[in-house]
Structures are given as C-alpha cells and as structure tokens.
Design a protein around this motif. Structure first.
Motif, short mmCIF file in Angstrom:
data_model
loop_
_atom_site.label_atom_id
_atom_site.label_comp_id
_atom_site.label_asym_id
_atom_site.label_seq_id
_atom_site.Cartn_x
_atom_site.Cartn_y
_atom_site.Cartn_z
N GLY A 15 0.83 -1.19 0.00
CA GLY A 15 0.00 0.00 0.00
C GLY A 15 0.87 1.24 0.00
O GLY A 15 2.10 1.17 -0.10
N VAL A 16 0.23 2.44 0.14
CA VAL A 16 0.95 3.71 0.06
C VAL A 16 0.48 4.64 1.17
O VAL A 16 -0.73 4.76 1.41
N ILE A 17 1.46 5.25 1.84
CA ILE A 17 1.19 6.34 2.78
C ILE A 17 1.70 7.62 2.13
O ILE A 17 2.82 7.67 1.61
N GLY A 18 0.88 8.67 2.16
CA GLY A 18 1.26 9.93 1.53
C GLY A 18 2.27 10.72 2.33
O GLY A 18 2.67 10.34 3.43
N LYS A 19 2.69 11.86 1.77
CA LYS A 19 3.75 12.67 2.38
C LYS A 19 3.33 13.24 3.74
O LYS A 19 4.19 13.52 4.58
#
Length: 679
Positions: free
Chosen positions: A557-561
């Motif tokens: 998955g992806v975690i944003g800045k």
C-alpha cells in the motif's frame, strides 16, 4: 577378502555388480584408486583388449574414464629391449625418466615401473626429489614427489615462482607458500591481494597462524623476499605510473615503490602526471586523510591539512605552495598525541591522550579588516579547547549557507558548526556540550543514527538521533532531550518521519516528531520512502516521490507525504510511474491483473489488464505519459488521467516518434493506419 565381480561386453565396457564372468581376489591383484572408494583391478589376462571404458552401474550408467592396462608391473622383454635402445633414457641414481605414449613415469635399473606414467611433464630425480606436472580436468598442476611417487609438499600447485638450495616459493590459487628446500616445511604463507605481474612487487597479506602475528599487508618478490615492510592493513598492485593504493590506520593513501607516501587526493592526478604533490620523507611515518580547510576561510582555502605520525605520536601539518610554487610542509599542531583524528573537515580535531579526548582548534586565528577569518576561532591554533576523560568522542555537525564578503569578492558558502558531542566511557554513552558540561548521564548502551537501509552510524549530521538503553530505544536531540513519547524495539529515520516499532507491537508505525504521535497505519516493512522538502536553484523540485510504499501481511500500500493512507495494503505489487512534469501514478497488481491508481490513491485504470506499457507523450507543451494496456493480447490507449483514447481491440500500437507520440500506428487484422490523438 574383498571379491570384485567384473564383466567385459562386446563394446569393451566394464560394469560393476552385474552378471560376471569370473571372480578374482582383489587383494592378490594390482589396484589403482581413481576416486575415493573406487579401485581399478588389473585383469588384462582375462580381457581380450587392453583398452576399455569404466562405468559404474547406476540409473545413468555413469562413465568414469577410459583405462589402459598392462599385464603386470614389469615391462615386457620386447619393451625392455626397446627401452634399452632409446637414447633419451638416462639413469640417475638408478632411476630413469621415461616418456610412454605422451605421459612421463619412472623405471628402475630392472626396467620395472617405480612410478607409472601419469605426468604430462616431469624432471629427473635430483637428491631423491623431482618436479612433475599433471593434468586435472584440463588444468595443469605442479608438485614435487619422492622416489616412491609420494607428494612431499602436501598438494598440487599452480606454479613454482622460485627455487634454490634454501627455499621453494609456490603459488596455489590465491596463496603464496614458501617451503624450506631441505625439510619441505612451510616457512611463510601469504594471501595475494592483487595479481602477480612480472618484475613487479607482489601485494600480499601474511597468514597469522603461521607467522604468529596479526595479519599485515606488504610487498614481496617472487623469491619471497620482503620488498616493502608488512605495516599496512591492505595493499594493491602498483599502477603503470609506479604508485599503489595502501591502507594504514584505516586511512587510504598512495605510495611509490620506495614506500614514500604521496600527498594527493586521487590516483588520477598521478596518472595525469600532475606535479603538484609531495612525497613525504622518512621523517614521517604516515599521512592521514587529506582535508581542505574550513570552507569559509579565505586564507587557508589553498592548503591541504595532513594528519601525520612522527616518532610514534600524532600531529597536524598543512601542505601549501609558496610564491615560487614549491610544495611546503608546515607544522600546525605538534606531534604529541596518541591516536588519529576525526571531524577535521569542520575545523575540529578529535584526538586521544591516554583516555582523554581533546577538541583542538585547527584554524589559525587571524584578523583582517576587523573580521576573524576561520570557521572556529576560540583561541590560538593548536590550543586545547576542552578535554574529557572518555574512550570515544563524536560531534553533532550542523550546516548552513551564509554570504561571505572578502573585500568586494564574495558569495554563498556552506557554514559548518559543531554543537555538542556524544561521548563513550566504560562502554556507555552520553552527551556533553561544547564546554565539556554533561547534558545526559553516561548511561546509554549506544547513541547512534540509523536510516531506512538499516545502516547504523555515529555520523551525527542531524540534530536528532537514537538512544538505546537496555534494549528500549528513544529519539533524542543533540541536547539530550527525549523527543519520543514511547519506548520502542526499533527506530529508524525514513523521509519526513521516523519508523517506530513500539515495545508492545510487532508492527511499525510512522512517528511524527512535530506532533509526537504515531500515525494509525501499521506495516511490516517500508519498501520506499522519501520526502521532497527542498527545491533546486531554479525553484524546481528535487527528483523523487513524496510518499512511502509499505508492505503489510505480504501486500503493498501507500502512505502519503503527510502520513495519510493513500492506498490500502491490498496489492501484490506497487511501482511508481513517472512522467516529465513531476507528476506520478502507480502501477498496481491485484489478483494477477494490472491497473493504475493516481498519486492520491484514485483509480485511473481498473485491475483488469494483463499488462500495461507506458510511453512518453506531449499534450499542449506539457510532458506527460500515455498508457498502452493489453488484455487478451489486444492493445488499447488511455490518457494519463485514465480517459480511453483507443479500446483494447488492436494487434499492436506503436507511437510515431517524429510527432512526439501524438500520433500512433495502429495495427488490426494485418492492416496499419495512422491515428492522431487530436481526432
């Protein structure tokens, strides 16, 4: 008594443990071991031919080798007469060297084989020893045997480098062994550090279990004689220019064939025959790492600072050109300290005297037009600023950009500063300030910095670091203040955040140092993490991605800045898709199907395609990309935003590169036509 069953078939092949013709007593016949536990039995009297193939019975009928047998250990009368008439056979002390069918062996005065022919090359016996060569799977090896054929030097070697009445020097793979010529005992053993080059010193490391010393590197010749002393940690071959890279006291340096140290940064300067260097004379035992002076020092910007060892003590010199461009070596700090230095790039030298670590001013305190020129000016050059009893000392370094004006000439230059220090004493760590005042107790098991690549170091270029006490880790700053609100099993810096594994969890969380709180998305591993906090000279962002690709329960998955969850961990793969205007998206795989999501996690292309190709394009002057998805081996075309340009019904789609990919050649049913995105 061992019984061997044998048979010779029509193809003259010998099989073991099959139907047999006769039983022979192995103990009463000649035996030759060709492999561990495998014996050849001389049975030529029972076999019509003297040549056959040896095969071990198994599922593959494994072929071992072709064998030629003679009837006995003696040469026949005809062979004896034939050998007597050969002019190339001479007896030395009752033994003669014989070439039989291209292989060499030895016979006695009764013309009996003392050593059967098995050597590709051989010499006569001298003082009951002979040098022989033998082929092993096409590779020639060399050894020394006695009159019974025994190997008296314990193995086979690649080459004899030197041999006289006192010693024998041999090479075996990456080793050089020196034998005593009389007792054949090993006197010295070396590992080769490079290559053996004709008439050049050989770089080697001594073997400690033979020399009784700590492994040290040096140079020898092919006679085994020491050319340059064994005082280095590592050495290399000499280049064509006559210089070699060596390491001593953990410092890499270049020396010539006399062992004199060359004051240069790189070997490339030597290869270009740059004469602006200096060879240290015999008064200087070693040279430390070359360092330029403090970046904002106008007066010392043209000199090199050199840590040297003289008379068993360390000091500091600098190398500078005079008015006539001669190289001058000038003393800065006397050679009176016990160990090398560090942090000299920043104007400080850290050195040990007994168990005390001292910070010494390195830059000359000169005044010009009312300004002090020098990064750190606390007193005269060489003055000890403070001394702390400890085993190790590491500095917190800060960097900043500052404008400097030197009489009308100026510009932005990096300014380096030292705030506080990490000290180690009796195996424990703590923090002291620039005046030697303790900011923490000396109670931590370690104070260090660790990044996302799990690289731990004591290079404190950040004002935050990790303190470990009894297995519990905290984030602290250079003043010793605890910044994290929890104890953790593991902590490391990743982009804008810190990755923290709390003591009560087996998962990592991102920790926001500003809010001193854990973000709510757990993960097992960070695959990628970056944060673009700075911009380039023209205002363009530095390359990279403002995100964190994470892995949880084997899904990605992806975690944003900002720490928000962009994409849940439900994909079997995630990878960045870049374009030329600093935007990006992700190619994702779910249930073995490919799709695309945007940088904010929105679906661009659903996960229904077998493959997605990406091509550059230009749309109204802005560099973007287009997607060429493939489904059931049929191509389509979609915009960067996911709008369908061509449905997936084509056999092939190729961009027209002369039109910046705004036109495509589309192929269907054997026909080709040109398609424009403006249609």
């Amino acid at each position: 008594m061992a019984i061997l069953k044998i048979i010779a078939n029509n193809n003259c092949k010998l099989y073991i443990d099959q139907e047999f013709i006769c039983e022979l007593s192995a103990d009463s016949l000649h035996k030759e071991e060709i492999a561990v536990g495998v014996y050849l039995i001389d049975v030529v009297s029972q076999i019509e031919t003297n040549t056959f193939d040896l095969i071990v019975e198994n599922e593959e009928q494994q072929f071992l080798k072709r064998i030629e047998f003679t009837n006995s250990n003696s040469i026949s009368i005809n062979s004896e007469n034939k050998l007597k008439n050969r002019l190339d056979i001479f007896f030395y002390n009752g033994i003669a060297l014989v070439n039989e069918s291209g292989l060499y062996g030895y016979i006695n005065s009764h013309y009996e084989w003392v050593i059967k022919p098995e050597f590709s090359k051989a010499e006569h016996f001298i003082k009951k020893t002979a040098i022989v060569e033998k082929e092993f799977n096409g590779i020639t090896k060399i050894s020394i045997i006695d009159t019974k054929g025994n190997n008296i030097i314990g193995g086979w070697f690649d080459k004899i480098l030197f041999m006289d009445q006192t010693k024998i020097v041999l090479k075996r793979e990456n080793e050089i062994i020196v034998f005593n010529s009389t007792s054949f005992a090993i006197e010295k053993l070396y590992d080769i550090c490079g290559h053996i080059i004709e008439n050049e010193p050989i770089p080697v490391i001594s073997k400690p279990y033979y020399s009784g010393l700590t492994p040290k590197a040096g140079y020898i010749n092919k006679k085994g004689e020491v050319i340059l002393p064994f005082i280095y940690e590592n050495v290399s071959n000499f280049s064509e220019s006559g210089y070699a890279e060596v390491q001593r006291y953990g410092i890499k340096r270049y020396i010539n064939k006399d062992g004199r140290i060359c004051i240069l940064n790189t070997l490339n300067e030597i290869e270009q025959k740059d004469e602006k260097f200096l060879l240290l004379d015999e008064n200087f035992e070693w040279c430390g790492k070359l360092e330029t002076s403090a970046p904002n020092s106008m007066f010392l910007s043209g000199c090199y600072r050199i840590a040297v060892l003289k008379g068993g003590k360390w000091g500091f010199y600098y190398l500078q050109n005079d008015y006539y461009q001669n190289n001058l070596l000038c003393e800065m700090i006397p050679c009176e300290y016990d160990s090398p230095f560090s942090d000299s790039r920043y104007g400080y030298v850290i050195m040990r005297k007994g168990r005390s670590m001292c910070v010494v001013n390195l830059v000359d305190a000169k005044y010009d037009r009312g300004e002090k020129k020098g990064q750190f000016v606390y007193g005269d050059m060489g003055e000890v600023l403070f001394s702390i009893e400890c085993d190790e000392l590491y500095a917190f370094i800060t960097e900043s950009s500052k404008w400097f004006d030197f009489g009308g000439f100026g510009g932005f230059m990096m300014k380096y500063d030292v705030s506080n220090f990490v000290v180690k004493r009796n195996g424990k760590y703590g923090i002291v300030d620039i005046k030697g005042k303790f900011l923490t107790r000396i109670e931590y098991d370690d104070i260090y910095f660790e990044n996302e690549n799990a690289v731990k170091s004591h290079d404190f270029t950040s004002q935050t670091c990790i303190a470990d006490k009894s297995g519990l880790k905290e984030i602290i700053n250079s003043n010793g203040e605890i910044l994290s609100s929890l104890s953790a099993k593991h902590i490391f810096k990743i982009g804008k955040f810190w990755a923290v594994k709390p003591y009560i969890s087996d998962k990592y969380y991102l920790f926001d140092l500003n809010t001193k709180s854990l973000l709510q998305t757990p993960f097992d591993e960070i695959i990628y993490g970056n944060y673009k906090e700075t911009v380039g000279y023209c205002g363009c962002s530095i390359s990279g991605h403002d995100d964190y690709i994470i892995k949880n329960n084997n899904y990605y998955g992806v975690i944003g800045k900002d720490g928000n969850l962009v994409a849940e961990c439900k994909y079997s793969s995630i990878s960045h898709i870049n374009n030329s205007i600093d935007e990006y998206s992700y190619e994702v795989i779910e249930n073995n199907k490919h799709g695309v999501i945007s940088a904010n996690g929105q679906e661009v292309l659903p996960c229904i395609f077998d493959e997605i190709k990406v091509i550059p394009s230009y749309d109204k002057g802005l560099g973007i990309i287009r997607y060429l998805p493939i489904i059931n081996k049929k191509f389509g075309c979609y915009s960067f935003e996911g709008e369908m340009i061509l449905d997936c019904i084509y056999d092939k789609i190729e961009p027209n590169i002369t039109m910046f990919c705004e036109e495509f050649f589309i192929y269907k049913d054997g026909e080709c036509e040109l398609f424009s995105c403006d249609n």
